[in-house]
Design an enzyme around this catalytic site. Structure first.
Site, mmCIF file in Angstrom:
data_model
loop_
_atom_site.group_PDB
_atom_site.id
_atom_site.type_symbol
_atom_site.label_atom_id
_atom_site.label_comp_id
_atom_site.label_asym_id
_atom_site.label_seq_id
_atom_site.Cartn_x
_atom_site.Cartn_y
_atom_site.Cartn_z
ATOM 1 N N HIS E 18 0.852 -1.203 0.000
ATOM 2 C CA HIS E 18 0.000 0.000 0.000
ATOM 3 C C HIS E 18 0.877 1.238 0.000
ATOM 4 O O HIS E 18 2.103 1.162 0.129
ATOM 5 C CB HIS E 18 -0.987 -0.008 1.183
ATOM 6 C CG HIS E 18 -0.432 0.452 2.490
ATOM 7 N ND1 HIS E 18 -1.204 1.062 3.455
ATOM 8 C CD2 HIS E 18 0.821 0.389 3.002
ATOM 9 C CE1 HIS E 18 -0.448 1.340 4.506
ATOM 10 N NE2 HIS E 18 0.773 0.963 4.267
ATOM 11 N N CYS E 37 5.675 6.709 4.295
ATOM 12 C CA CYS E 37 4.503 5.895 3.936
ATOM 13 C C CYS E 37 3.888 6.346 2.615
ATOM 14 O O CYS E 37 3.005 5.682 2.073
ATOM 15 C CB CYS E 37 3.435 5.953 5.038
ATOM 16 S SG CYS E 37 4.013 5.273 6.602
ATOM 17 N N HIS E 43 4.947 0.391 -0.413
ATOM 18 C CA HIS E 43 5.725 -0.475 0.480
ATOM 19 C C HIS E 43 4.716 -1.528 0.936
ATOM 20 O O HIS E 43 3.657 -1.656 0.326
ATOM 21 C CB HIS E 43 6.332 0.335 1.643
ATOM 22 C CG HIS E 43 5.327 0.958 2.539
ATOM 23 N ND1 HIS E 43 4.619 2.084 2.183
ATOM 24 C CD2 HIS E 43 4.871 0.604 3.765
ATOM 25 C CE1 HIS E 43 3.782 2.399 3.164
ATOM 26 N NE2 HIS E 43 3.906 1.514 4.125
ATOM 27 N N HIS E 45 3.176 -4.667 4.081
ATOM 28 C CA HIS E 45 3.089 -5.172 5.458
ATOM 29 C C HIS E 45 2.561 -6.605 5.486
ATOM 30 O O HIS E 45 1.828 -7.029 4.601
ATOM 31 C CB HIS E 45 2.135 -4.308 6.303
ATOM 32 C CG HIS E 45 2.589 -2.900 6.482
ATOM 33 N ND1 HIS E 45 3.671 -2.563 7.251
ATOM 34 C CD2 HIS E 45 2.101 -1.719 5.993
ATOM 35 C CE1 HIS E 45 3.834 -1.240 7.224
ATOM 36 N NE2 HIS E 45 2.906 -0.704 6.469
ATOM 37 N N ASP E 83 -5.165 -10.418 0.230
ATOM 38 C CA ASP E 83 -3.858 -11.059 0.396
ATOM 39 C C ASP E 83 -3.059 -11.041 -0.907
ATOM 40 O O ASP E 83 -3.576 -11.376 -1.971
ATOM 41 C CB ASP E 83 -4.048 -12.514 0.846
ATOM 42 C CG ASP E 83 -2.723 -13.167 1.205
ATOM 43 O OD1 ASP E 83 -1.836 -12.482 1.744
ATOM 44 O OD2 ASP E 83 -2.584 -14.379 0.933
ATOM 45 N N HIS E 84 -1.772 -10.682 -0.790
ATOM 46 C CA HIS E 84 -0.880 -10.604 -1.946
ATOM 47 C C HIS E 84 -1.439 -9.656 -2.999
ATOM 48 O O HIS E 84 -1.329 -9.903 -4.199
ATOM 49 C CB HIS E 84 -0.600 -12.008 -2.522
ATOM 50 C CG HIS E 84 0.418 -12.756 -1.708
ATOM 51 N ND1 HIS E 84 0.102 -13.302 -0.489
ATOM 52 C CD2 HIS E 84 1.749 -13.014 -1.905
ATOM 53 C CE1 HIS E 84 1.186 -13.891 0.016
ATOM 54 N NE2 HIS E 84 2.190 -13.729 -0.805
ATOM 55 N N GLU E 128 -0.776 -3.485 11.769
ATOM 56 C CA GLU E 128 -0.032 -3.141 10.553
ATOM 57 C C GLU E 128 1.423 -3.558 10.737
ATOM 58 O O GLU E 128 2.061 -4.063 9.820
ATOM 59 C CB GLU E 128 -0.126 -1.638 10.307
ATOM 60 C CG GLU E 128 0.350 -1.219 8.956
ATOM 61 C CD GLU E 128 0.073 0.242 8.684
ATOM 62 O OE1 GLU E 128 -0.985 0.560 8.101
ATOM 63 O OE2 GLU E 128 0.902 1.091 9.082
#
Lengths: 138, 138, 138, 138, 138, 138
Positions: E18, E37, E43, E45, E83-84, E128
């Site tokens: 994100h 950010c 980047h 998480h 996810d992913h 996060e």
């Protein structure tokens, strides 16, 4: 037939105060070398101690070593002497030895090495914080 | 040029009942040797299993081994057979073998060794509790 | 002046076997409802138990409650009765009660509520696995 | 007298986006080989990085290496370059190298090996997730 | 008789990329407000998601809700979509909404609220990183 | 429209020495009440501090509060004053206050309450060890 060697690990913990200081160095030099770890009035940690014992699995018990017995040895020899103590002032091993994590691990190794049968290999892992830890022997 | 060897680790888990008991020993002796782990009606654990595979990094994939594939093998060969089972009663490997953490790790090693290419080195770490764990081979 | 209320938490653990089963339902229905948790021969968990006690900070001690004393109560009343046991067979509270995490938490709450001064609020958190846990009262 | 070697570990972390893709392979083949890790628009991880340094304990400091200094080196050389970045697009080391955990660990090793005195042995452990991690050298 | 309310928790995880950015603000302002950010290329998480469901314990099952069923709902409705993925580019909920942890938690709450019987109270906890997390509703 | 309230959490840590002692009590009484926590030469802990801030999500940023700013406040006001210190001797707040976890949490709450906008609700969670922790206000 080659005997199967397995390592077993037991984790214990103790909470202690310490400060890093070498009396052979000046106060200024100690401050430079050890920074806030040199604080005159000590600081402290929740130490996590992992004892690793390597040996052959006993055919009768299925154990390398009885972890209850290992835990009792660690408690008697290490935890009772180190827990809720000031390592510099209350623990004789550090009267003339700077209680860095490295030195604490070596001291614990030597204490336990004398109590655990030489047929076992022994290794100590000591967490000073979640992010700083040491292992001895390397 | 020397090839670069990397170890990769995959962590899985299973929940199982077991008791420690050696039928060659008397009930009294089993109680002495295994203490509360000998409880007649079993007790249980959340086992955490770490499988370590060491090998050369593949130039095309950048993988030592596809961890998804490794995870699938662990699930098919170990987790489906051990998870939500009574190790003593439901898992044939322990019909004549005391399910200590040491022996469970050796059994898992042997199961996976037969399924993973011999070009890879293999090691098993098994946590019985957060404070008791084993590694095989040592 | 309003008194300051603080919550204190003590974490303990126990390892136990259990199975989920309702004898009022047929075997087939139990299998559908509880899936692999219904395994005839039991499975098991490392339960993590957190006891939360809320009250006023004592002016003399700076404690809400002595956590050593709280730990001793938990050990005597809960851990010694549940640890290394089969909850269904060895623990009388579950003779007629399905040992789901919800019911185990309620049983532990009732046991401890009877032993802890009513001036304190009490709450139980029980981890069955790292990913499944419950809190009572909600 | 043999010198005592101790290993010291420092844990740091960085959060980064990446995707697994080999431009020498077709899009279809990349999808087969890397699955959801091949997602066109990247995904990401909280990487946990453990740097292990092995050496002799210094008689004056009681340190193998000053962990504050080691932490500063890791932050300057690795964290500032990798944290809150897209490994494929923002980090030059991965312009022509697939950022698998294996390759990231090797890249970090090479970066740090050039900055840490050769009298020390060096090892990298990199957690991509809690369940997938790698170690280099093996 | 008052019915006993228990909270049950299920933990799942997803890995995603994100960036934080508000298109209504200038690039300079976004850089000031969101710092690293805001990195153009994203980047990522490892998000840990805890879903808390509160309700009455069912007399037949001893469950508040079947955690296997709850896990399946979370996987189908949240994990498969998040996810992913790149939250900004791949997940429609964030096409016009900044994917801060706060907003991600609210989105997940709204998704699950529509799928979980209104007799249950629902709360979302989203990690996060290990050090930054949020809870909704407060 | 009702505004959405979200809680955000920031975790920090500090390492400190302390001893539990009430100078109004005799040495014998202190030993009885505080046990090994009364050790004359102090002991210590790795304290984990979680600061929970509850408020409305800002429409422009998507934040309840900038966690970087919150972290900076905690570091300046708490960590720099408590970390690597002896709480009894080095931190003025405990000159006349027993540094139990309860009292430390209340002190930290009061320090931060004065620095954080009153539109936010504030709560402190303080871990003294992994197994002993407190929350204020309850």
């Amino acid at each position: 037939m080659v005997e199967k060697k397995v390592s077993v690990f037991r984790k214990e913990h103790f909470n202690a105060a310490h400060r890093l200081n070498n009396p052979m160095l000046s106060a200024e030099k100690n401050k430079v070398v050890f920074g806030k770890c040199n604080n005159d009035n000590y600081h402290g940690h929740n130490y996590e101690l992992i004892v690793k014992v390597t040996g052959v699995v006993d055919a009768v018990t299925g154990y390398v070593i009885d972890l209850k017995m290992l835990s009792d040895i660690i408690k008697t020899e290490v935890i009772e002497r180190f827990d809720h103590k000031n390592l510099n002032l209350d623990v004789s091993d550090f009267k003339a030895l700077n209680p860095t994590a490295e030195n604490i691990a070596i001291v614990i190794y030597n204490i336990l090495r004398a109590k655990i049968d030489t047929k076992y290999e022994l290794k100590i892992v000591l967490y000073e914080t979640e992010r700083n830890y040491v292992e001895y022997p390397a």
